[in-house]
Design a protein around this motif. Structure first.
Motif, PDB file in Angstrom:
ATOM      1  N   THR B  24       0.826  -1.216   0.000  1.00 13.26           N
ATOM      2  CA  THR B  24       0.000   0.000   0.000  1.00 13.26           C
ATOM      3  C   THR B  24       0.857   1.261   0.000  1.00 13.26           C
ATOM      4  N   VAL B  25       1.921   1.268   0.763  1.00 17.40           N
ATOM      5  CA  VAL B  25       2.774   2.465   0.791  1.00 17.40           C
ATOM      6  C   VAL B  25       3.776   2.469  -0.377  1.00 17.40           C
ATOM      7  N   SER B  60      -9.010  11.123  -1.439  1.00 14.39           N
ATOM      8  CA  SER B  60      -9.897  10.245  -0.660  1.00 14.39           C
ATOM      9  C   SER B  60      -9.599   8.783  -0.959  1.00 14.39           C
ATOM     10  N   TYR B  61      -9.372   8.506  -2.210  1.00 15.27           N
ATOM     11  CA  TYR B  61      -9.060   7.123  -2.618  1.00 15.27           C
ATOM     12  C   TYR B  61      -7.795   6.618  -1.921  1.00 15.27           C
ATOM     13  N   HIS B  62      -6.740   7.407  -1.980  1.00 22.89           N
ATOM     14  CA  HIS B  62      -5.479   6.980  -1.366  1.00 22.89           C
ATOM     15  C   HIS B  62      -5.617   6.864   0.158  1.00 22.89           C
ATOM     16  N   LEU B  63      -6.383   7.779   0.745  1.00 26.02           N
ATOM     17  CA  LEU B  63      -6.563   7.736   2.199  1.00 26.02           C
ATOM     18  C   LEU B  63      -7.359   6.505   2.620  1.00 26.02           C
ATOM     19  N   ARG B  67      -5.930   3.693   5.172  1.00 22.24           N
ATOM     20  CA  ARG B  67      -6.686   3.330   6.385  1.00 22.24           C
ATOM     21  C   ARG B  67      -6.983   1.832   6.410  1.00 22.24           C
ATOM     22  N   GLU B  68      -7.404   1.293   5.275  1.00 20.00           N
ATOM     23  CA  GLU B  68      -7.758  -0.135   5.222  1.00 20.00           C
ATOM     24  C   GLU B  68      -6.538  -1.035   5.429  1.00 20.00           C
ATOM     25  N   ALA B  69      -5.369  -0.528   5.075  1.00 18.74           N
ATOM     26  CA  ALA B  69      -4.141  -1.311   5.287  1.00 18.74           C
ATOM     27  C   ALA B  69      -3.632  -1.153   6.718  1.00 18.74           C
ATOM     28  N   GLY B  70      -4.209  -0.207   7.451  1.00 20.02           N
ATOM     29  CA  GLY B  70      -3.800   0.001   8.842  1.00 20.02           C
ATOM     30  C   GLY B  70      -2.685   1.015   9.007  1.00 20.02           C
ATOM     31  N   VAL B  71      -2.416   1.795   7.970  1.00 20.09           N
ATOM     32  CA  VAL B  71      -1.310   2.756   8.030  1.00 20.09           C
ATOM     33  C   VAL B  71      -1.757   4.072   8.670  1.00 20.09           C
ATOM     34  N   THR B  72      -3.010   4.429   8.457  1.00 21.60           N
ATOM     35  CA  THR B  72      -3.508   5.686   9.012  1.00 21.60           C
ATOM     36  C   THR B  72      -4.783   5.446   9.817  1.00 21.60           C
ATOM     37  N   ARG B  73      -5.095   6.444  10.626  1.00 23.17           N
ATOM     38  CA  ARG B  73      -6.319   6.389  11.436  1.00 23.17           C
ATOM     39  C   ARG B  73      -7.154   7.619  11.053  1.00 23.17           C
ATOM     40  N   THR B  74      -8.444   7.417  10.906  1.00 26.03           N
ATOM     41  CA  THR B  74      -9.336   8.521  10.553  1.00 26.03           C
ATOM     42  C   THR B  74     -10.308   8.752  11.699  1.00 26.03           C
ATOM     43  N   HIS B  82     -10.415  13.585  10.278  1.00 23.04           N
ATOM     44  CA  HIS B  82      -9.054  13.974  10.642  1.00 23.04           C
ATOM     45  C   HIS B  82      -8.166  12.744  10.570  1.00 23.04           C
ATOM     46  N   ILE B  83      -7.088  12.869   9.850  1.00 17.69           N
ATOM     47  CA  ILE B  83      -6.246  11.706   9.554  1.00 17.69           C
ATOM     48  C   ILE B  83      -4.874  11.832  10.215  1.00 17.69           C
ATOM     49  N   THR B  84      -4.430  10.738  10.796  1.00 14.25           N
ATOM     50  CA  THR B  84      -3.074  10.673  11.364  1.00 14.25           C
ATOM     51  C   THR B  84      -2.437   9.343  10.954  1.00 14.25           C
ATOM     52  N   VAL B  85      -1.118   9.303  11.096  1.00 11.13           N
ATOM     53  CA  VAL B  85      -0.433   8.021  10.938  1.00 11.13           C
ATOM     54  C   VAL B  85      -0.760   7.171  12.162  1.00 11.13           C
ATOM     55  N   ARG B  86      -0.943   5.894  11.960  1.00 11.97           N
ATOM     56  CA  ARG B  86      -1.290   4.989  13.069  1.00 11.97           C
ATOM     57  C   ARG B  86       0.009   4.515  13.719  1.00 11.97           C
TER      58      ARG B  86
END
Lengths: 105, 105
Positions: B24-25, B60-63, B67-74, B82-86
Motif C-alpha cells: 500500500t505504501v 480520498s481514494y489513497h486515504l 486506512r484499510e491497510a492500517g497505516v492511518t487512522r481517521t 481527521h487523519i493521522t499516521v497509526r
C-alpha cells in the motif's frame, strides 16, 4: 572459445526507488524470499524454492522482480545463478529497511 | 436527535499485515501522504491535498487504501475527517517502519 557471459541487469544504486522497492516486497512470497536471504548467504533459485516451497517457474519470476527493483543481486557462475540480498546499497539508501522486512510479521 | 456517527472501519492491530502495508505504501502518492503525516499532526483530506497537490477524489481514494491497510487512522468530527499516521500500532508491530518510510528517498 569461452561462452560469453550474459549480462544480468541490476539497476544502479542511484536509481533505487523506495516506492518501487516497497511495492515489490509487499507480496507474501517475495517477502519470504527476502527474509530467507537476509542471513546474507548466497542461494540458487533451486535452494530458495526448496526452502520456501515454491514451483520453479514462480521462483524465477519473483526473483526477477526483486532484482529489477534492486532488492537482490544475482551472480552468474556458469549456468548457475546465485542470489543475495543487495544489503550494502539498501542499507546505504534506506537504512533499517532490511531489518524491518525481517522483523515484521 | 443527534446525527448517528457512521463507523469508520479500521483493521484491528492484530490483523495488520506487513506485506499489505508495504504494497500500500509502495506508491509515490501514498508514500508522500505518509511522509507528510509523519509529524503526527492531524490533517483533513483538504489539507493533505493542498500540501501535496492532489485532486480531491484522488486523495480520498489513497486515504481509504492507507486506512484499510492500517497505516492511518481517521477520526470523525462532525462532517470532517481527521487523519493521522497509526504510529502506535505500526511501531509496536513493525518497529522502525515509519522511520524507513520517512527517511528513504
Amino acid at each position: 572459445m569461452p561462452t560469453p557471459v550474459r549480462e544480468i541487469h541490476h539497476p544502479a544504486a542511484s536509481e533505487l526507488d523506495l516506492a518501487t522497492i516497497l511495492r515489490t516486497v509487499g507480496d507474501s512470497v517475495r517477502l519470504s524470499i527476502v527474509r530467507l536471504l537476509a542471513d546474507d548467504r548466497e542461494r540458487t533459485c533451486t535452494q530458495i524454492q526448496e526452502e520456501i516451497g515454491l514451483p520453479t517457474s514462480t521462483c524465477s519470476y519473483h526473483l526477477r522482480l526483486l532484482r529489477e527493483a534492486g532488492v537482490t543481486r544475482t551472480r552468474a557462475e556458469g549456468t548457475e545463478r546465485h542470489i543475495t540480498v543487495r544489503r550494502d546499497d539498501l542499507e546505504e539508501h534506506f537504512p533499517g529497511l532490511v531489518d524491518v522486512l525481517v522483523s515484521g510479521r
